[in-house]
Design a protein around this motif. Structure first.
Motif, mmCIF file in Angstrom:
data_model
loop_
_atom_site.group_PDB
_atom_site.id
_atom_site.type_symbol
_atom_site.label_atom_id
_atom_site.label_comp_id
_atom_site.label_asym_id
_atom_site.label_seq_id
_atom_site.Cartn_x
_atom_site.Cartn_y
_atom_site.Cartn_z
ATOM 1 N N LEU A 36 96.115 31.298 54.556
ATOM 2 C CA LEU A 36 96.513 30.114 53.802
ATOM 3 C C LEU A 36 95.271 29.417 53.232
ATOM 4 N N PHE A 37 94.183 29.419 53.993
ATOM 5 C CA PHE A 37 92.920 28.868 53.512
ATOM 6 C C PHE A 37 92.422 29.656 52.307
ATOM 7 N N TRP A 38 92.496 30.977 52.389
ATOM 8 C CA TRP A 38 92.113 31.828 51.252
ATOM 9 C C TRP A 38 92.905 31.457 50.013
ATOM 10 N N ALA A 39 94.208 31.298 50.144
ATOM 11 C CA ALA A 39 95.053 30.966 48.995
ATOM 12 C C ALA A 39 94.756 29.571 48.454
ATOM 13 N N ALA A 40 94.434 28.633 49.358
ATOM 14 C CA ALA A 40 94.155 27.254 48.926
ATOM 15 C C ALA A 40 92.906 27.181 48.059
ATOM 16 N N ARG A 41 92.054 28.174 48.139
ATOM 17 C CA ARG A 41 90.847 28.188 47.319
ATOM 18 C C ARG A 41 91.082 29.071 46.086
ATOM 19 N N GLY A 42 91.980 28.585 45.204
ATOM 20 C CA GLY A 42 92.161 29.276 43.931
ATOM 21 C C GLY A 42 93.584 29.533 43.494
ATOM 22 N N ALA A 43 94.588 29.353 44.349
ATOM 23 C CA ALA A 43 95.968 29.665 43.954
ATOM 24 C C ALA A 43 96.512 28.700 42.915
ATOM 25 N N GLY A 44 95.938 27.493 42.827
ATOM 26 C CA GLY A 44 96.325 26.559 41.781
ATOM 27 C C GLY A 44 97.750 26.073 41.882
ATOM 28 N N PRO A 45 98.444 25.932 40.730
ATOM 29 C CA PRO A 45 99.778 25.329 40.722
ATOM 30 C C PRO A 45 100.864 26.196 41.342
ATOM 31 N N GLY A 46 100.520 27.387 41.794
ATOM 32 C CA GLY A 46 101.482 28.221 42.499
ATOM 33 C C GLY A 46 101.289 28.194 43.999
ATOM 34 N N PHE A 47 100.443 27.262 44.485
ATOM 35 C CA PHE A 47 100.183 27.201 45.921
ATOM 36 C C PHE A 47 101.439 26.760 46.666
ATOM 37 N N PHE A 48 101.659 27.334 47.848
ATOM 38 C CA PHE A 48 102.934 27.211 48.561
ATOM 39 C C PHE A 48 102.808 26.368 49.819
ATOM 40 N N ALA A 49 102.115 25.242 49.690
ATOM 41 C CA ALA A 49 102.013 24.224 50.728
ATOM 42 C C ALA A 49 101.484 22.973 50.043
ATOM 43 N N VAL A 50 101.399 21.877 50.778
ATOM 44 C CA VAL A 50 100.864 20.625 50.226
ATOM 45 C C VAL A 50 99.571 20.308 50.956
ATOM 46 N N VAL A 51 98.455 20.317 50.242
ATOM 47 C CA VAL A 51 97.178 19.981 50.856
ATOM 48 C C VAL A 51 96.999 18.467 50.818
ATOM 49 N N MET A 56 88.174 34.135 48.655
ATOM 50 C CA MET A 56 88.969 33.090 48.004
ATOM 51 C C MET A 56 89.888 33.723 46.968
ATOM 52 N N ALA A 57 90.987 33.046 46.685
ATOM 53 C CA ALA A 57 91.928 33.565 45.696
ATOM 54 C C ALA A 57 91.373 33.461 44.284
ATOM 55 N N PHE A 58 90.504 32.491 44.028
ATOM 56 C CA PHE A 58 89.926 32.317 42.700
ATOM 57 C C PHE A 58 89.255 33.595 42.240
ATOM 58 N N SER A 59 89.538 34.016 41.009
ATOM 59 C CA SER A 59 89.026 35.273 40.479
ATOM 60 C C SER A 59 88.189 35.023 39.232
ATOM 61 N N PRO A 74 94.163 42.344 40.336
ATOM 62 C CA PRO A 74 95.382 42.923 40.905
ATOM 63 C C PRO A 74 95.440 42.799 42.424
ATOM 64 N N ALA A 75 94.305 42.982 43.087
ATOM 65 C CA ALA A 75 94.300 42.884 44.551
ATOM 66 C C ALA A 75 94.579 41.457 45.010
ATOM 67 N N ASP A 76 94.003 40.472 44.329
ATOM 68 C CA ASP A 76 94.234 39.076 44.706
ATOM 69 C C ASP A 76 95.681 38.672 44.431
ATOM 70 N N TRP A 77 96.255 39.173 43.341
ATOM 71 C CA TRP A 77 97.655 38.854 43.036
ATOM 72 C C TRP A 77 98.585 39.419 44.112
ATOM 73 N N ARG A 78 98.319 40.648 44.537
ATOM 74 C CA ARG A 78 99.132 41.242 45.597
ATOM 75 C C ARG A 78 99.006 40.422 46.880
ATOM 76 N N ARG A 79 97.795 40.016 47.192
ATOM 77 C CA ARG A 79 97.598 39.251 48.420
ATOM 78 C C ARG A 79 98.290 37.890 48.328
ATOM 79 N N LEU A 80 98.248 37.249 47.167
ATOM 80 C CA LEU A 80 98.963 35.978 46.995
ATOM 81 C C LEU A 80 100.446 36.145 47.276
ATOM 82 N N ARG A 81 101.019 37.216 46.761
ATOM 83 C CA ARG A 81 102.437 37.464 46.995
ATOM 84 C C ARG A 81 102.730 37.657 48.479
ATOM 85 N N GLU A 82 101.855 38.390 49.150
ATOM 86 C CA GLU A 82 102.057 38.659 50.578
ATOM 87 C C GLU A 82 101.925 37.383 51.409
ATOM 88 N N VAL A 83 100.923 36.553 51.083
ATOM 89 C CA VAL A 83 100.713 35.328 51.855
ATOM 90 C C VAL A 83 101.845 34.338 51.595
#
Length: 468
Positions: A186-201, A375-378, A438-447
């Motif tokens: 979740l920390f990885w995703a919070a660093r770059g997932a942007g408006p598609g992030f799936f929690a509230v920081v 980090m998710a940021f690419s 592509p790898a980061d997108w797959r990981r975002l979907r999984e997380v």
């Protein structure tokens, strides 16, 4: 609001305002959720204005009990209004503006509603700095979640690289801490997932930097017709400049200082900001730029002018004037910057608004792989361009929107993807996906599937079905 009759009763646990569609004041509140005067037509069913971080889990639980999907807003600076969705609940975090600075440890705890200008000014009092955004009114929440390409990012990395821990509210209303060792995905995703992030920081812990002892700015303006040649020369010079020099090209109407008489022509402006420990070093860092043969042909020049880190954003914000309408899109590219900017120069020459512009930062993110780690940021290319449509007449909405789409159409074949923070996610169904490897997108979907299996949070905005 008959769809959610239970809202009024369950909302009593929330200290802040809970405003339903149809309530008095709803229309004004909804319009205020987007900084852009070009307000989307989308309308949430309920807007929760959080009074404190305690309101956030209560709002999430209320949304889940009512069957509402959740969107989140920190400052509302998304060009396409990602936080404003049709239906569901919008949680507004703009009132969460507390921050705590520990000068000795060089750390800060920052809530999402704190603006970059506010933070930079306060940090400067302690001799500290952070890679805050170029526009001082942008709130830290959405900026950090989207990666954050801010001041001195060539040396410091994207802003999210300095995030050491976040406090977040998950889809089940649980408050969790996230860092490299706890809830690491979740920390990885919070660093770059942007408006598609799936929690509230609700809070970010930041590692700060020593405040640069000196900041020097240099700029040169050239005829727009020379864009490809100038960009080619400057691209070569950029390889000689250290990471502490932030180099940018802008295609825009000439500044009054360059051409005081109206109508002012469009020009290409090369700007450099050097961050250093001393004034002598700041001047020395930009010597390769001053030595470039093309600068002798500049229409206008300002060399090695002093500035302060805390006031940089104030000057940059003039490019995005208040009470205007905006549209923007982005493109990463590995192509030659001159070839990328030439068609955009043609677009600027034909823009329906003289306030529109194109920005092209060189090395917008650090080359240091240690700063671009887990980090998710690419970073998707060597070059990065952002066309901005800026106007103030509602009757010209269609013309300016078409101009932006046409400008992007000219350069998209040269592109490698988009920057999620400023991409026009409504332009094409794959805009969000193309903002990641592509790898980061797959990981975002999984997380996301692990932390939000029921889709409680809205995914990325787009013209079609949610892509994540």
């Amino acid at each position: 609001m008959s769809r959610y009759p239970q809202v009024r009763g369950r909302a009593r646990a929330i200290e802040g305002a809970v405003v339903r569609r149809g309530d008095p004041g709803y229309a004004k509140l909804r319009a205020s959720m987007v900084w852009n005067e070009l307000t989307p037509s989308r309308s949430p069913d309920v807007i929760v204005v959080a009074a404190s971080e305690r309101d956030v889990p209560e709002a999430v639980l209320l949304a889940r009990a009512s069957g509402m999907r959740i969107a989140v807003r920190a400052g509302g600076h998304s060009w396409c209004g990602s936080s404003l969705r049709e239906g569901g609940m919008l949680i507004d975090l703009s009132g969460l503006r507390r921050y705590v600075i520990d000068p000795a440890a060089r750390t800060a705890h920052v809530q999402p509603g704190v603006t970059g200008g506010e933070l930079a000014a306060r940090l400067a009092r302690y001799g500290l700095a952070y890679a805050t955004g170029h526009c001082e009114s942008v709130a830290m929440g959405g900026y950090l979640l989207s990666g954050g390409l801010g001041w001195n990012s060539g040396a410091w990395g994207p802003a999210c690289a300095g995030v050491r821990r976040v406090e977040a509210v998950t889809a089940d209303g649980e408050v969790v801490g996230c860092d490299a060792g706890e809830n690491a995905d979740l920390f990885w995703a919070a660093r770059g997932a942007g408006p598609g992030f799936f929690a509230v920081v609700t809070g970010f812990d930041l590692a700060l930097h020593p405040l640069p002892g000196a900041v020097a700015t240099t700029s040169y303006a050239f005829p727009l017709a020379d864009t490809e040649e100038v960009a080619g020369h400057i691209s070569g010079v950029s390889e000689e400049l250290p990471a502490e020099v932030e180099l940018t090209i802008q295609l825009a109407t000439a500044d009054p200082a360059v051409c005081p008489a109206a109508p002012r022509p469009p020009v290409i402006t090369v700007s450099a900001v050097a961050f250093a420990d001393s004034w002598e070093e700041a001047v020395r860092l930009t010597e390769p730029l001053r030595s470039c043969p093309v600068v002798a042909r500049a229409l206008f020049r300002r060399e090695s002018e002093p500035a302060s880190f805390a006031t940089l954003s104030g000057g940059a914000s003039s490019a995005w004037p208040a009470k205007h309408r905006f549209a923007a899109d982005t493109l990463w590219s590995d192509d030659d910057l001159g070839a990328l900017l030439a068609p955009l120069a043609d677009a600027i020459a034909a823009a329906p608004s003289g306030k529109s512009s194109v920005l092209a930062p060189f090395r917008p993110a650090s080359r240091d792989e240690r700063l671009l780690g887990d980090m998710a940021f690419s970073v998707l290319g060597r070059s990065y361009v952002v066309p901005y449509a800026v106007w103030d007449d509602p009757g010209r909405d269609g013309a300016n929107a078409r101009w932006l789409r046409e400008a992007m159409r000219r350069v998209e074949p040269l592109g490698a993807g988009h920057y999620i923070a400023e991409a026009d996610l409504t332009a094409a169904p794959n805009r969000a996906e193309r903002s990641y490897t592509p790898a980061d997108w797959r990981r975002l979907r999984e997380v996301r599937a692990r932390y939000d299996p029921d889709g409680a949070f809205h995914s990325y905005l787009g013209p079609g079905p949610a892509p994540l």
